[in-house]
Design a protein around this motif. Structure first.
Motif, PDB file in Angstrom:
ATOM      1  N   GLY A  19      -1.832  40.008  -8.544  1.00 36.46           N
ATOM      2  CA  GLY A  19      -3.238  39.644  -8.440  1.00 36.46           C
ATOM      3  C   GLY A  19      -3.897  40.099  -7.152  1.00 36.46           C
ATOM      4  N   ILE A  20      -3.336  41.124  -6.525  1.00 40.02           N
ATOM      5  CA  ILE A  20      -3.880  41.650  -5.273  1.00 40.02           C
ATOM      6  C   ILE A  20      -4.788  42.828  -5.615  1.00 40.02           C
ATOM      7  N   GLY A  21      -6.029  42.776  -5.168  1.00 35.11           N
ATOM      8  CA  GLY A  21      -7.044  43.735  -5.592  1.00 35.11           C
ATOM      9  C   GLY A  21      -7.108  45.036  -4.826  1.00 35.11           C
ATOM     10  N   LEU A  22      -5.999  45.546  -4.337  1.00 41.05           N
ATOM     11  CA  LEU A  22      -5.994  46.850  -3.671  1.00 41.05           C
ATOM     12  C   LEU A  22      -5.801  47.954  -4.705  1.00 41.05           C
ATOM     13  N   THR A  23      -6.440  49.092  -4.474  1.00 42.29           N
ATOM     14  CA  THR A  23      -6.310  50.233  -5.381  1.00 42.29           C
ATOM     15  C   THR A  23      -5.502  51.338  -4.728  1.00 42.29           C
ATOM     16  N   LEU A  24      -5.233  52.391  -5.487  1.00 50.36           N
ATOM     17  CA  LEU A  24      -4.502  53.552  -4.960  1.00 50.36           C
ATOM     18  C   LEU A  24      -5.172  54.145  -3.721  1.00 50.36           C
ATOM     19  N   LEU A  25      -6.467  54.002  -3.624  1.00 55.31           N
ATOM     20  CA  LEU A  25      -7.196  54.564  -2.487  1.00 55.31           C
ATOM     21  C   LEU A  25      -7.110  53.694  -1.240  1.00 55.31           C
ATOM     22  N   ASP A  26      -6.624  52.476  -1.385  1.00 57.90           N
ATOM     23  CA  ASP A  26      -6.571  51.539  -0.262  1.00 57.90           C
ATOM     24  C   ASP A  26      -5.309  51.641   0.589  1.00 57.90           C
ATOM     25  N   TYR A  27      -4.320  52.388   0.138  1.00 55.60           N
ATOM     26  CA  TYR A  27      -3.078  52.537   0.905  1.00 55.60           C
ATOM     27  C   TYR A  27      -2.547  53.951   0.732  1.00 55.60           C
ATOM     28  N   THR A  28      -1.644  54.315   1.619  1.00 57.59           N
ATOM     29  CA  THR A  28      -1.094  55.670   1.621  1.00 57.59           C
ATOM     30  C   THR A  28       0.285  55.702   0.974  1.00 57.59           C
ATOM     31  N   THR A  29       0.734  56.904   0.697  1.00 52.68           N
ATOM     32  CA  THR A  29       2.101  57.090   0.216  1.00 52.68           C
ATOM     33  C   THR A  29       3.078  56.555   1.246  1.00 52.68           C
ATOM     34  N   GLN A  30       2.791  56.798   2.516  1.00 46.67           N
ATOM     35  CA  GLN A  30       3.670  56.322   3.589  1.00 46.67           C
ATOM     36  C   GLN A  30       3.770  54.790   3.580  1.00 46.67           C
ATOM     37  N   ASP A  31       2.656  54.094   3.344  1.00 45.49           N
ATOM     38  CA  ASP A  31       2.698  52.635   3.232  1.00 45.49           C
ATOM     39  C   ASP A  31       3.649  52.219   2.118  1.00 45.49           C
ATOM     40  N   ALA A  32       3.508  52.835   0.957  1.00 52.01           N
ATOM     41  CA  ALA A  32       4.337  52.490  -0.203  1.00 52.01           C
ATOM     42  C   ALA A  32       5.812  52.786   0.072  1.00 52.01           C
ATOM     43  N   VAL A  33       6.090  53.941   0.662  1.00 49.02           N
ATOM     44  CA  VAL A  33       7.477  54.312   0.973  1.00 49.02           C
ATOM     45  C   VAL A  33       8.098  53.284   1.908  1.00 49.02           C
ATOM     46  N   ARG A  34       7.397  52.909   2.954  1.00 47.44           N
ATOM     47  CA  ARG A  34       7.934  51.923   3.915  1.00 47.44           C
ATOM     48  C   ARG A  34       8.219  50.586   3.247  1.00 47.44           C
ATOM     49  N   ILE A  35       7.306  50.125   2.426  1.00 48.64           N
ATOM     50  CA  ILE A  35       7.491  48.833   1.762  1.00 48.64           C
ATOM     51  C   ILE A  35       8.722  48.866   0.860  1.00 48.64           C
ATOM     52  N   PHE A  36       8.839  49.890   0.028  1.00 47.97           N
ATOM     53  CA  PHE A  36       9.994  49.958  -0.884  1.00 47.97           C
ATOM     54  C   PHE A  36      11.305  50.141  -0.127  1.00 47.97           C
ATOM     55  N   ARG A  37      11.318  50.951   0.907  1.00 38.10           N
ATOM     56  CA  ARG A  37      12.562  51.135   1.684  1.00 38.10           C
ATOM     57  C   ARG A  37      12.985  49.830   2.349  1.00 38.10           C
ATOM     58  N   ARG A  38      12.020  49.084   2.873  1.00 38.60           N
ATOM     59  CA  ARG A  38      12.361  47.826   3.541  1.00 38.60           C
ATOM     60  C   ARG A  38      12.827  46.757   2.564  1.00 38.60           C
ATOM     61  N   LEU A  39      12.466  46.911   1.311  1.00 38.22           N
ATOM     62  CA  LEU A  39      12.994  46.014   0.286  1.00 38.22           C
ATOM     63  C   LEU A  39      14.383  46.445  -0.180  1.00 38.22           C
ATOM     64  N   GLY A  40      14.846  47.584   0.327  1.00 35.64           N
ATOM     65  CA  GLY A  40      16.186  48.049  -0.006  1.00 35.64           C
ATOM     66  C   GLY A  40      16.258  49.062  -1.127  1.00 35.64           C
ATOM     67  N   PHE A  41      15.101  49.557  -1.582  1.00 38.45           N
ATOM     68  CA  PHE A  41      15.091  50.571  -2.630  1.00 38.45           C
ATOM     69  C   PHE A  41      15.256  51.961  -2.033  1.00 38.45           C
ATOM     70  N   ASP A  42      15.879  52.855  -2.786  1.00 37.06           N
ATOM     71  CA  ASP A  42      15.961  54.253  -2.388  1.00 37.06           C
ATOM     72  C   ASP A  42      14.646  54.933  -2.752  1.00 37.06           C
ATOM     73  N   VAL A  43      14.183  55.800  -1.871  1.00 32.51           N
ATOM     74  CA  VAL A  43      12.987  56.601  -2.116  1.00 32.51           C
ATOM     75  C   VAL A  43      13.394  58.055  -1.939  1.00 32.51           C
ATOM     76  N   VAL A  44      13.044  58.887  -2.919  1.00 38.50           N
ATOM     77  CA  VAL A  44      13.411  60.303  -2.869  1.00 38.50           C
ATOM     78  C   VAL A  44      12.161  61.168  -2.884  1.00 38.50           C
ATOM     79  N   ARG A  45      12.309  62.361  -2.331  1.00 36.44           N
ATOM     80  CA  ARG A  45      11.210  63.321  -2.317  1.00 36.44           C
ATOM     81  C   ARG A  45      11.502  64.396  -3.357  1.00 36.44           C
TER      82      ARG A  45
END
Length: 123
Positions: A66-92
């Motif tokens: 229920g958080i009203g942020l859109t794709l334009l409100d954050y960067t790929t780098q923001d998303a990568v950091r969040i998922f990595r800190r949750l322990g998920f692997d991120v690949v390029r």
């Protein structure tokens, strides 16, 4: 850059564009369990063996919470950091970094011609 405060190994508090919320790895896995692997992107988060574009994955998580942020409100780098800190692997994935050197590989080269040769796989 998002501020991230760990609650424990797999849960954390996040501040993203002045919006505070909590994320838990299991919650994210549940939300993304039905996510599609399709889409073109440079970075993908791996969730239960599926590669999901990171920005689309974060968008789906934010929407489910229920958080009203859109794709334009954050960067790929923001998303990568969040998922990595949750322990998920991120690949390029995507084009090779060699393309940025096209035209500079040999002296007196033709950058357009060199780029075409690299793309076609010619020496």
């Amino acid at each position: 850059m998002p501020e991230i405060h760990h609650l424990c190994y797999m849960a954390m508090e996040v501040t993203l564009r002045r919006v505070d919320f909590k994320l838990d790895r299991r919650e994210v896995e549940d939300i993304l369990s039905e996510a599609q692997e399709s889409g073109k992107a440079s970075y993908y988060v791996i969730v239960k063996g599926k590669e999901i574009p990171v920005k689309r994955a974060l968008e789906k998580v934010l929407r489910a919470k229920g958080i009203g942020l859109t794709l334009l409100d954050y960067t790929t780098q923001d998303a990568v950091r969040i998922f990595r800190r949750l322990g998920f692997d991120v690949v390029r994935r995507g084009k090779s970094d060699i393309m940025r050197f096209a035209g500079a590989i040999r002296g007196n080269g033709n950058s357009v011609e060199d780029k075409e040769k690299i793309y076609e796989g010619s020496p």
